[in-house]
Every structure is written in C-alpha cells, then in structure tokens.
Design an enzyme around this catalytic site. Structure first.
Site, PDB file in Angstrom:
ATOM      1  N   ASP A  16       0.804  -1.230   0.000  1.00  0.00           N
ATOM      2  CA  ASP A  16       0.000   0.000   0.000  1.00  0.00           C
ATOM      3  C   ASP A  16       0.832   1.272   0.000  1.00  0.00           C
ATOM      4  OD1 ASP A  16      -2.224  -1.679   0.115  1.00  0.00           O
ATOM      5  OD2 ASP A  16      -2.185  -1.688   2.309  1.00  0.00           O
ATOM      6  N   LYS A  19       1.858   1.954  -5.142  1.00  0.00           N
ATOM      7  CA  LYS A  19       2.385   1.335  -6.372  1.00  0.00           C
ATOM      8  C   LYS A  19       1.451   1.578  -7.540  1.00  0.00           C
ATOM      9  CE  LYS A  19       2.363  -2.589  -4.205  1.00  0.00           C
ATOM     10  NZ  LYS A  19       2.040  -2.142  -2.833  1.00  0.00           N
ATOM     11  N   GLY A  43      -4.566  -4.462  -3.800  1.00  0.00           N
ATOM     12  CA  GLY A  43      -5.536  -3.410  -4.104  1.00  0.00           C
ATOM     13  C   GLY A  43      -4.740  -2.189  -4.491  1.00  0.00           C
ATOM     14  N   HIS A  44      -4.672  -1.905  -5.781  1.00  0.00           N
ATOM     15  CA  HIS A  44      -3.843  -0.798  -6.275  1.00  0.00           C
ATOM     16  C   HIS A  44      -4.753   0.334  -6.757  1.00  0.00           C
ATOM     17  CE1 HIS A  44      -0.198  -3.631  -7.081  1.00  0.00           C
ATOM     18  NE2 HIS A  44      -0.636  -3.682  -5.840  1.00  0.00           N
ATOM     19  N   THR A 132      -5.996 -11.654   3.723  1.00  0.00           N
ATOM     20  CA  THR A 132      -7.103 -10.993   3.040  1.00  0.00           C
ATOM     21  C   THR A 132      -8.246 -11.984   2.754  1.00  0.00           C
ATOM     22  OG1 THR A 132      -6.123 -11.459   0.898  1.00  0.00           O
ATOM     23  CG2 THR A 132      -5.562  -9.329   1.903  1.00  0.00           C
ATOM     24  N   ARG A 146       2.594 -29.116  -6.424  1.00  0.00           N
ATOM     25  CA  ARG A 146       2.440 -29.630  -7.791  1.00  0.00           C
ATOM     26  C   ARG A 146       1.085 -30.281  -8.058  1.00  0.00           C
ATOM     27  NH1 ARG A 146       8.075 -32.595  -7.123  1.00  0.00           N
ATOM     28  NH2 ARG A 146       6.997 -32.895  -5.146  1.00  0.00           N
ATOM     29  N   GLN A 229       1.920  -6.178  -3.091  1.00  0.00           N
ATOM     30  CA  GLN A 229       2.375  -6.276  -1.706  1.00  0.00           C
ATOM     31  C   GLN A 229       3.675  -5.473  -1.505  1.00  0.00           C
ATOM     32  OE1 GLN A 229       1.264  -9.672  -3.160  1.00  0.00           O
ATOM     33  NE2 GLN A 229      -0.634  -8.690  -2.618  1.00  0.00           N
ATOM     34  N   ARG A 308     -10.029  -2.828   5.804  1.00  0.00           N
ATOM     35  CA  ARG A 308      -9.554  -2.834   7.195  1.00  0.00           C
ATOM     36  C   ARG A 308      -8.723  -1.593   7.485  1.00  0.00           C
ATOM     37  NH1 ARG A 308      -6.344  -8.363   7.541  1.00  0.00           N
ATOM     38  NH2 ARG A 308      -5.863  -7.760   5.408  1.00  0.00           N
TER      39      ARG A 308
HETATM   40  P1  GDP Z   1      -0.740   0.217  -3.512  1.00  0.00           P
HETATM   41  O1  GDP Z   1      -1.339  -1.040  -3.013  1.00  0.00           O
HETATM   42  O2  GDP Z   1       0.725   0.295  -3.251  1.00  0.00           O
HETATM   43  O3  GDP Z   1      -1.079   0.521  -4.942  1.00  0.00           O
HETATM   44  O4  GDP Z   1      -1.386   1.401  -2.643  1.00  0.00           O
HETATM   45  P2  GDP Z   1      -2.955   1.562  -2.299  1.00  0.00           P
HETATM   46  O5  GDP Z   1      -3.665   2.017  -3.503  1.00  0.00           O
HETATM   47  O6  GDP Z   1      -3.453   0.360  -1.590  1.00  0.00           O
HETATM   48  O7  GDP Z   1      -2.883   2.705  -1.190  1.00  0.00           O
HETATM   49  C1  GDP Z   1      -2.368   3.956  -1.463  1.00  0.00           C
HETATM   50  C2  GDP Z   1      -3.454   5.002  -1.172  1.00  0.00           C
HETATM   51  O8  GDP Z   1      -2.875   6.285  -1.102  1.00  0.00           O
HETATM   52  C3  GDP Z   1      -4.501   5.101  -2.267  1.00  0.00           C
HETATM   53  O9  GDP Z   1      -5.710   5.499  -1.684  1.00  0.00           O
HETATM   54  C4  GDP Z   1      -3.950   6.192  -3.178  1.00  0.00           C
HETATM   55  O10 GDP Z   1      -4.962   6.856  -3.912  1.00  0.00           O
HETATM   56  C5  GDP Z   1      -3.342   7.126  -2.159  1.00  0.00           C
HETATM   57  N1  GDP Z   1      -2.160   7.870  -2.592  1.00  0.00           N
HETATM   58  C6  GDP Z   1      -1.164   7.510  -3.430  1.00  0.00           C
HETATM   59  N2  GDP Z   1      -0.206   8.451  -3.474  1.00  0.00           N
HETATM   60  C7  GDP Z   1      -0.609   9.434  -2.630  1.00  0.00           C
HETATM   61  C8  GDP Z   1      -0.031  10.660  -2.205  1.00  0.00           C
HETATM   62  O11 GDP Z   1       1.064  11.049  -2.592  1.00  0.00           O
HETATM   63  N3  GDP Z   1      -0.740  11.399  -1.296  1.00  0.00           N
HETATM   64  C9  GDP Z   1      -1.943  10.999  -0.808  1.00  0.00           C
HETATM   65  N4  GDP Z   1      -2.550  11.779   0.076  1.00  0.00           N
HETATM   66  N5  GDP Z   1      -2.512   9.848  -1.191  1.00  0.00           N
HETATM   67  C10 GDP Z   1      -1.849   9.071  -2.065  1.00  0.00           C
HETATM   68  P1  IMO Z   2      -0.972  -4.302  -2.176  1.00  0.00           P
HETATM   69  O1  IMO Z   2      -0.500  -4.894  -3.463  1.00  0.00           O
HETATM   70  C1  IMO Z   2      -1.009  -4.659   2.166  1.00  0.00           C
HETATM   71  C2  IMO Z   2      -1.136  -8.718   3.796  1.00  0.00           C
HETATM   72  C3  IMO Z   2      -2.363  -9.137   4.558  1.00  0.00           C
HETATM   73  C4  IMO Z   2      -1.729 -10.080   5.576  1.00  0.00           C
HETATM   74  C5  IMO Z   2      -0.649 -10.771   4.756  1.00  0.00           C
HETATM   75  C6  IMO Z   2      -1.045 -12.121   4.197  1.00  0.00           C
HETATM   76  O2  IMO Z   2      -2.246  -3.562  -2.256  1.00  0.00           O
HETATM   77  O3  IMO Z   2       0.136  -3.515  -1.521  1.00  0.00           O
HETATM   78  P2  IMO Z   2      -2.594 -12.836   2.160  1.00  0.00           P
HETATM   79  O4  IMO Z   2      -4.043 -12.610   1.905  1.00  0.00           O
HETATM   80  O5  IMO Z   2      -1.698 -12.283   1.104  1.00  0.00           O
HETATM   81  O6  IMO Z   2      -2.273 -14.270   2.474  1.00  0.00           O
HETATM   82  O7  IMO Z   2      -2.297 -12.022   3.527  1.00  0.00           O
HETATM   83  O8  IMO Z   2      -0.346  -9.886   3.688  1.00  0.00           O
HETATM   84  N1  IMO Z   2      -1.374  -8.210   2.420  1.00  0.00           N
HETATM   85  C7  IMO Z   2      -1.279  -6.921   2.079  1.00  0.00           C
HETATM   86  N2  IMO Z   2      -1.054  -5.825   2.829  1.00  0.00           N
HETATM   87  N3  IMO Z   2      -1.155  -4.544   0.831  1.00  0.00           N
HETATM   88  C8  IMO Z   2      -1.337  -5.635   0.063  1.00  0.00           C
HETATM   89  O9  IMO Z   2      -1.323  -5.597  -1.276  1.00  0.00           O
HETATM   90  C9  IMO Z   2      -1.466  -6.894   0.691  1.00  0.00           C
HETATM   91  N4  IMO Z   2      -1.692  -8.146   0.245  1.00  0.00           N
HETATM   92  C10 IMO Z   2      -1.618  -8.939   1.319  1.00  0.00           C
HETATM   93  O10 IMO Z   2      -2.997  -8.046   5.165  1.00  0.00           O
HETATM   94  O11 IMO Z   2      -1.089  -9.337   6.571  1.00  0.00           O
HETATM   95 MG    MG Z   3      -2.917  -1.663  -1.800  1.00  0.00          MG
END
Ligand code: GDP
Ligand code: IMO
Ligand code: MG
Length: 434
Positions: A16, A19, A43-44, A132, A146, A229, A308
């Site tokens: 998170d 990315k 979740g991107h 998740t 396998r 991740q 969460r």
């Molecule tokens: P990812 O899993 O690495 O793609 O990140 P997520 O999308 O799960 O979480 C990043 C959150 O921060 C999302 O709600 C984005 O829209 C937001 N976000 C990304 N870059 C920035 C930033 O520079 N500032 C703020 N305030 N929010 C950001």
């Molecule tokens: P993105 O790509 C943050 C965490 C879960 C848990 C652990 C194992 O959005 O950054 P899993 O369901 O993979 O077996 O859970 O990994 N986890 C993440 N935390 N961002 C994610 O993806 C995650 N994908 C899994 O919360 O701690």
């Molecule tokens: Mg994410």
C-alpha cells in the site's frame, strides 16, 4: 545515456505504498505493464480525473490507451474476481479485450482455497496472520505441491474435469479429516460447471507471457513490472510468518514472468513517507492512540481490498535500507508526503535498540524485531498545503530536509515525490524511462 527499458516497481514496506498510482503514472511512457506475483489480495488505487479505480489483478496501466497489460505466471488468478474486474472496467468503457494477456502457466485460485484460507486463520487463533482471505496462501501451497490447476488446464475442458475432480476429492478428504467438513457432491458439480465456463470466458486472453515479453525486450519496448504487496511481506525475506505467500521483491519479477535477470535494467522502490501495515505481525515504529488515528484518517489508511484500518507508524529507515538491499533498488518514489504536513515534528527511525545494543541492520530474528525499540531522529515539520506543488524547489525546506535525510540514511535517491493521489500531484526529479 544508458538504455533503460525494463523497470521493476516494488513496494518498499508492507504494501500500500502507492504502487498503483506510480505504475499508472509511468504507464504514460511504457508499452507494457506486467504483474508478476500475488493475486487479488492486492488493491492498487489509481485516480484519473475525479474517478477512482482499484485494481486487484489487472495491471494498473490499463487506463492508458494502447498499453498492453500482462498477468505473469507468478500470479495466482481467481477467475471470478478477474472476470468481475474485467466487467466493471468494460462498463466504464475501458478497452480490455485487445490489451489484456494472461500467462498459460499462472495458477488458479479455487473456492476451496478461500475456504481453507478462512479455516486456517480461525484455527491459528491469536496467532492468526490477518490474511485478506482471498485464498492466496492455499493456492500457492497447491502450486508448490504440484497439484495446482493452471490457466492452461482451466481452458482445456476435458483436462480440467479430470484434474478438478482429483483435487476436489483430495480437498474433501482434508476438509473431513482435519476440520469435519464435507464438500457436497452437488457443490463439486457446480464448481466444475462454473470453472469450465470461466475457462472459456478467459481463454481469449491466455498466452505465453514470457515469449511475449522477451520479444518485446528485443524490440526495445518499455516494460514495467508491477509488484504487488511489499518487501516485508515477501515469503522469503519478509517478516515470516506474517507475510504473504509469494515473492513481491524485485527478484520475483524474473521468476513470475519468465524474463531473465540480465534483462532487467532498473528497480524502483515505492516508499511511503511513513509506514503502514495491514494484518498482524511486528511493526517497530507503530504509532499509538490518537496520533495513529490522526495519521490514519489524514492518509485515508483503510485497506483497498478489505477496507480494514491500516496500522500506521513513523518512517523506518532501518527497514527501507533493508528493502534497498534485498531489491537492489536503484531509486525511489516517495509517496504521501502531503499526509505528514502540519505535524510539529516528524520522526525517522534510524536504528533499533535491543537489550542495550544498537542494531542498524534489519533483524532476521522475529523475536528481536518484536522486542526492539526504535531510535528516532526528529526533524522539524512543515506547514500548509503542499498538494499542488509541482516543482521540487517549491517544497518547504523542512520537507526537503526530511527527504535528504531519508536519501542519506537509505543511500538511494528519491526521483519522484508524490504529494497527492492524482497523477498531477507528482514531482518528477529525474526522467525514468530513458
Ligand atoms: P498500492 O497497493 O501500493 O497501490 O497502494 P494503495 O492504492 O493500496 O494505497 C495507497 C493510497 O494512497 C490510495 O488510496 C492512493 O490513492 C493514495 N495515494 C497515493 N499516493 C498518494 C499521495 O502522494 N498522497 C496521498 N494523500 N494519497 C496518495
Ligand atoms: P498491495 O499490493 C497490504 C497482507 C495481509 C496479511 C498478509 C497475508 O495492495 O500492496 P494474504 O491474503 O496475502 O495471504 O495475507 O499480507 N497483504 C497486504 N497488505 N497490501 C497488500 O497488497 C497486501 N496483500 C496482502 O494483510 O497481513
Ligand atoms: Mg494496496
């Protein structure tokens, strides 16, 4: 100037980091975006104009016309989730059919994987991982054992029937013996019927991703490998057992796509200006009480997949320095610096203290990590809204000091500074694709 056409984008912390935003941004210059591991646990988030998109399996470049989006062999695919994602995007007039490709060898997540994920978490009790519940761990277990079903099997109706029947019988025995559960015969039939349909619906996208990518590399196409991740969730190098079941680190890009290591030009770490973690496990710089809640609200730190609340903490330079090492990181994008505006002081963890000893390298031993005390350096905070600043020089001096100190501590240059979720809220200090 060195040629640069393949870039791995990897999460530097526990996921998170932003990315999705950075991948979408760089997709403007890229020809191909490929996911190499994980599944719909990811979740991107991408914000385009006033619309927000959350990608789980589809690479975050899909909003760019003409950019090809690939799902590599290292990804585990939940066909139901993928079809849903495709449908949602099509409803928004996003062109999918000519732009999405899925590797033959990618493994499939089945309903029993999700059930197992849930049951195992309950059984772990207070030691649960906080997954998740998307069936990711059990799907990778079947791959390594396998017995897993791959996309190539899913699209072959006859083979699927045979393989799925064997797997369902095996899982039925496990469910019965270990958990006192039974998969009713009708349910088995329904699963086969449903997954046969899914296979036929997804067939058109299935291809040899390794071949596709290597051809593209020979044609000097610009390719971005989108990690899911983060480094500390890596099954080998993360905070085991509180990790996911794949290899999010840069090395995973080769295994998960069938591209050799000599073909990777650069690795960029997507690094949040503070730290967050969803799920359980050690987190040395975790904030407490009101401060954590304030940061969570300000940063909108709620899971993009599960909703969460994310645990929040200060920037941990020991951890990011480790991520730099494990990934061979060339540079970084520092995200969400705007969230730290208006703090009187901001803290950076520069080392850990464990039993009066100072530790500067990220500990391999979970027991040490769980019990170490972060040693902080305090930096003057910066005030005001920085979310519209587009030039590095215009950032408040205190923020520049913060960035400089991070660069110095982790010995890696910050080439992108993100000041908000939108594409326009980005400061590019150095051209990425050359
Ligand atoms: P990812 O899993 O690495 O793609 O990140 P997520 O999308 O799960 O979480 C990043 C959150 O921060 C999302 O709600 C984005 O829209 C937001 N976000 C990304 N870059 C920035 C930033 O520079 N500032 C703020 N305030 N929010 C950001
Ligand atoms: P993105 O790509 C943050 C965490 C879960 C848990 C652990 C194992 O959005 O950054 P899993 O369901 O993979 O077996 O859970 O990994 N986890 C993440 N935390 N961002 C994610 O993806 C995650 N994908 C899994 O919360 O701690
Ligand atoms: Mg994410």
């Amino acid at each position: 100037m060195n040629k640069m056409s393949t870039l791995v984008v990897v999460g530097s912390q526990w996921g998170d980091e932003g990315k999705g935003k950075i991948t979408d941004l760089l997709s403007e210059e890229a020809d191909i975006i490929v996911r190499y591991q994980g599944g719909c646990n990811a979740g991107h988030t991408v914000v385009k104009g006033d619309k927000q998109f959350i990608f789980h399996l589809i690479p975050s470049g899909i909003l760019h016309k003409g950019v090809k989006c690939l799902i590599g062999n290292g990804v585990v695919i939940d066909p139901e989730a993928l079809l849903q994602e495709i449908e949602n995007l099509k409803k928004k007039n996003i062109e999918i059919d000519d732009n999405l490709f899925i590797d033959f060898k990618a493994h499939v997540v089945l309903p029993y994987h999700k059930t197992l994920d849930e049951i195992k978490e309950v059984k772990r009790g207070k030691d649960k991982i906080g997954t998740t519940k998307r069936g990711i761990g059990p799907a990778y277990v079947d791959k390594i054992a396998r017995t897993g079903i791959r996309m190539i099997d899913l699209i072959d109706e006859k083979f699927l029937a045979k393989k799925l029947e064997n797997n369902l019988n095996e899982k039925d025995t496990i469910f019965e013996k270990l958990y006192g559960l039974k998969i009713p015969n009708q349910e088995k039939k329904d699963i086969l019927k449903k997954y046969r349909e899914y296979g036929q619906l997804l067939k058109r996208y299935v291809t040899d991703v390794s071949l596709y990518l290597n051809k593209a590399i020979n044609e000097d196409k610009k390719i971005l490998f989108e990690g899911a991740q983060g480094t500390l969730l890596d099954v080998d190098h993360g905070t085991f057992p509180y990790v996911t079941s794949s290899n999010p680190i840069a090395g995973g890009a080769c295994i998960g796509t069938g591209v050799g290591p000599t073909k990777i030009d650069k690795v960029m770490g997507i690094t949040k200006a503070y730290t967050t973690r969803v799920g359980r496990g050690p987190f040395p710089t975790e904030m407490q009480g009101e401060l954590e809640e304030y940061t969570r609200q300000k940063g909108g730190e709620f899971g993009a997949t599960t909703g969460r609340p994310r645990r929040c903490g200060w920037f941990d330079a020991v951890l990011v320095k480790y991520a730099v090492r494990i990934n061979g990181m060339d540079n970084m994008a520092l995200t969400k610096v705007d969230v730290l505006s208006d703090f009187d002081k901001v803290k950076i963890c520069i080392s850990y203290k464990y039993n009066k000893e100072i530790i500067e390298e990220f500990p391999v031993n979970l027991e040490i990590l769980q019990n170490c005390i972060p040693v902080y350096e305090e930096i003057e905070g910066w005030k005001g809204d920085i979310s519209q600043i587009t030039q590095y020089g215009d950032l408040p001096q205190q923020l520049k000091d913060y960035i400089n100190r991070i660069e110095e501590l982790v010995k890696t240059k910050v080439v992108i500074v993100s000041v908000g979720p939108k594409r326009s809220q980005t400061i590019i200090r150095e051209k990425i694709f050359k």
